[in-house]
Design a protein around this motif. Sequence first.
Motif, PDB file in Angstrom:
ATOM      1  N   MET A 108       0.828  -1.209   0.000  1.00 26.26           N
ATOM      2  CA  MET A 108       0.000   0.000   0.000  1.00 26.26           C
ATOM      3  C   MET A 108       0.863   1.261   0.000  1.00 26.26           C
ATOM      4  O   MET A 108       0.532   2.246  -0.655  1.00 26.26           O
ATOM      5  CB  MET A 108      -0.961  -0.015   1.184  1.00 26.26           C
ATOM      6  CG  MET A 108      -1.967  -1.164   1.131  1.00 26.26           C
ATOM      7  SD  MET A 108      -2.802  -1.361  -0.466  1.00 26.26           S
ATOM      8  CE  MET A 108      -3.693   0.182  -0.587  1.00 26.26           C
ATOM      9  N   PRO A 124      -8.063   7.408  -2.732  1.00 30.09           N
ATOM     10  CA  PRO A 124      -8.589   6.080  -2.374  1.00 30.09           C
ATOM     11  C   PRO A 124      -8.452   5.127  -3.560  1.00 30.09           C
ATOM     12  O   PRO A 124      -8.305   5.553  -4.714  1.00 30.09           O
ATOM     13  CB  PRO A 124     -10.062   6.354  -2.053  1.00 30.09           C
ATOM     14  CG  PRO A 124     -10.388   7.637  -2.739  1.00 30.09           C
ATOM     15  CD  PRO A 124      -9.109   8.418  -2.830  1.00 30.09           C
ATOM     16  N   TYR A 125      -8.486   3.825  -3.265  1.00 30.42           N
ATOM     17  CA  TYR A 125      -8.366   2.795  -4.286  1.00 30.42           C
ATOM     18  C   TYR A 125      -9.689   2.064  -4.442  1.00 30.42           C
ATOM     19  O   TYR A 125     -10.448   1.923  -3.482  1.00 30.42           O
ATOM     20  CB  TYR A 125      -7.274   1.779  -3.909  1.00 30.42           C
ATOM     21  CG  TYR A 125      -5.919   2.424  -3.783  1.00 30.42           C
ATOM     22  CD1 TYR A 125      -5.161   2.697  -4.906  1.00 30.42           C
ATOM     23  CD2 TYR A 125      -5.417   2.787  -2.540  1.00 30.42           C
ATOM     24  CE1 TYR A 125      -3.929   3.314  -4.805  1.00 30.42           C
ATOM     25  CE2 TYR A 125      -4.180   3.402  -2.430  1.00 30.42           C
ATOM     26  CZ  TYR A 125      -3.447   3.665  -3.561  1.00 30.42           C
ATOM     27  OH  TYR A 125      -2.234   4.279  -3.458  1.00 30.42           O
ATOM     28  N   ASN A 126      -9.944   1.580  -5.635  1.00 32.92           N
ATOM     29  CA  ASN A 126     -11.092   0.719  -5.872  1.00 32.92           C
ATOM     30  C   ASN A 126     -10.706  -0.661  -5.347  1.00 32.92           C
ATOM     31  O   ASN A 126      -9.810  -1.310  -5.890  1.00 32.92           O
ATOM     32  CB  ASN A 126     -11.412   0.683  -7.371  1.00 32.92           C
ATOM     33  CG  ASN A 126     -12.651  -0.103  -7.689  1.00 32.92           C
ATOM     34  OD1 ASN A 126     -12.950  -1.097  -7.037  1.00 32.92           O
ATOM     35  ND2 ASN A 126     -13.373   0.343  -8.705  1.00 32.92           N
ATOM     36  N   GLU A 127     -11.361  -1.090  -4.299  1.00 33.05           N
ATOM     37  CA  GLU A 127     -10.997  -2.334  -3.611  1.00 33.05           C
ATOM     38  C   GLU A 127     -11.027  -3.568  -4.516  1.00 33.05           C
ATOM     39  O   GLU A 127     -10.329  -4.539  -4.243  1.00 33.05           O
ATOM     40  CB  GLU A 127     -11.909  -2.548  -2.396  1.00 33.05           C
ATOM     41  CG  GLU A 127     -11.720  -1.516  -1.298  1.00 33.05           C
ATOM     42  CD  GLU A 127     -10.347  -1.564  -0.643  1.00 33.05           C
ATOM     43  OE1 GLU A 127      -9.805  -2.674  -0.453  1.00 33.05           O
ATOM     44  OE2 GLU A 127      -9.804  -0.485  -0.329  1.00 33.05           O
ATOM     45  N   LYS A 128     -11.791  -3.529  -5.600  1.00 36.11           N
ATOM     46  CA  LYS A 128     -11.854  -4.719  -6.456  1.00 36.11           C
ATOM     47  C   LYS A 128     -10.562  -4.944  -7.247  1.00 36.11           C
ATOM     48  O   LYS A 128     -10.295  -6.051  -7.692  1.00 36.11           O
ATOM     49  CB  LYS A 128     -13.076  -4.676  -7.375  1.00 36.11           C
ATOM     50  CG  LYS A 128     -12.952  -3.814  -8.597  1.00 36.11           C
ATOM     51  CD  LYS A 128     -14.211  -3.928  -9.458  1.00 36.11           C
ATOM     52  CE  LYS A 128     -14.014  -3.268 -10.803  1.00 36.11           C
ATOM     53  NZ  LYS A 128     -15.167  -3.425 -11.665  1.00 36.11           N
ATOM     54  N   TYR A 129      -9.741  -3.889  -7.410  1.00 38.02           N
ATOM     55  CA  TYR A 129      -8.502  -4.030  -8.171  1.00 38.02           C
ATOM     56  C   TYR A 129      -7.300  -4.423  -7.308  1.00 38.02           C
ATOM     57  O   TYR A 129      -6.318  -4.954  -7.819  1.00 38.02           O
ATOM     58  CB  TYR A 129      -8.181  -2.748  -8.937  1.00 38.02           C
ATOM     59  CG  TYR A 129      -9.192  -2.435 -10.004  1.00 38.02           C
ATOM     60  CD1 TYR A 129      -9.347  -3.276 -11.098  1.00 38.02           C
ATOM     61  CD2 TYR A 129     -10.004  -1.310  -9.917  1.00 38.02           C
ATOM     62  CE1 TYR A 129     -10.299  -3.004 -12.077  1.00 38.02           C
ATOM     63  CE2 TYR A 129     -10.950  -1.036 -10.893  1.00 38.02           C
ATOM     64  CZ  TYR A 129     -11.091  -1.885 -11.963  1.00 38.02           C
ATOM     65  OH  TYR A 129     -12.027  -1.619 -12.923  1.00 38.02           O
ATOM     66  N   LEU A 130      -7.357  -4.165  -6.032  1.00 41.33           N
ATOM     67  CA  LEU A 130      -6.209  -4.440  -5.167  1.00 41.33           C
ATOM     68  C   LEU A 130      -5.794  -5.922  -5.151  1.00 41.33           C
ATOM     69  O   LEU A 130      -4.595  -6.222  -5.187  1.00 41.33           O
ATOM     70  CB  LEU A 130      -6.453  -3.928  -3.755  1.00 41.33           C
ATOM     71  CG  LEU A 130      -6.487  -2.396  -3.642  1.00 41.33           C
ATOM     72  CD1 LEU A 130      -6.831  -1.981  -2.219  1.00 41.33           C
ATOM     73  CD2 LEU A 130      -5.178  -1.782  -4.084  1.00 41.33           C
ATOM     74  N   PRO A 131      -6.737  -6.879  -5.132  1.00 46.83           N
ATOM     75  CA  PRO A 131      -6.307  -8.283  -5.113  1.00 46.83           C
ATOM     76  C   PRO A 131      -5.593  -8.741  -6.391  1.00 46.83           C
ATOM     77  O   PRO A 131      -4.840  -9.709  -6.359  1.00 46.83           O
ATOM     78  CB  PRO A 131      -7.619  -9.057  -4.929  1.00 46.83           C
ATOM     79  CG  PRO A 131      -8.573  -8.083  -4.339  1.00 46.83           C
ATOM     80  CD  PRO A 131      -8.176  -6.741  -4.900  1.00 46.83           C
ATOM     81  N   THR A 133      -3.620  -6.678  -8.207  1.00 49.32           N
ATOM     82  CA  THR A 133      -2.509  -5.759  -8.419  1.00 49.32           C
ATOM     83  C   THR A 133      -1.328  -6.165  -7.548  1.00 49.32           C
ATOM     84  O   THR A 133      -1.487  -6.406  -6.360  1.00 49.32           O
ATOM     85  CB  THR A 133      -2.929  -4.312  -8.071  1.00 49.32           C
ATOM     86  OG1 THR A 133      -4.040  -3.942  -8.888  1.00 49.32           O
ATOM     87  CG2 THR A 133      -1.790  -3.335  -8.292  1.00 49.32           C
TER      88      THR A 133
END
Length: 149
Positions: A108, A124-131, A133
């Motif tokens: 992060m 802020p980040y779109n939580e759906k892309y973090l896994p 990335t």
Amino acid sequence: MRKSVTEDKSVVADILDKAEVVWLALADDEGPYCVPVNFAVQGDTLFLHSGKKGRKAACLDSGAPLAFSAAVDVRFKTSDENACKLGYRFRSVMGCGVPRLLTGDEKMRALDLLTLKYAGRTMPYNEKYLPVTAAYAIDITSATARIKE
């Protein structure tokens, strides 16, 4: 070493701070692979992100040494005299490093550094892309700067 080349860390840092893109030179079983990436730099470490799948991610996940380069202030030098006087003025960096995958808070922090560099602020980040990335640190093992004016 050429007179236009230096290992001065402050010169290298200045160029990397101003560069928009770093070109990574990677290699795998298919051969050499060169790819431009967005990046942030802090001290002797480059930070970048990637999808978790694909050739670039596989190369970085291997932990194999890589090379990188960046250039700023690129300007064409003209001449009416002869073709040998044509060329470019620039400031560039060439270096080597070792990549490592970042997780958790380190991941992060790397993403925040990238966002700060390109957007000028954290966001802020779109939580759906973090896994899907990945974030990597490239620990710089050597770097030189070249100033051609």
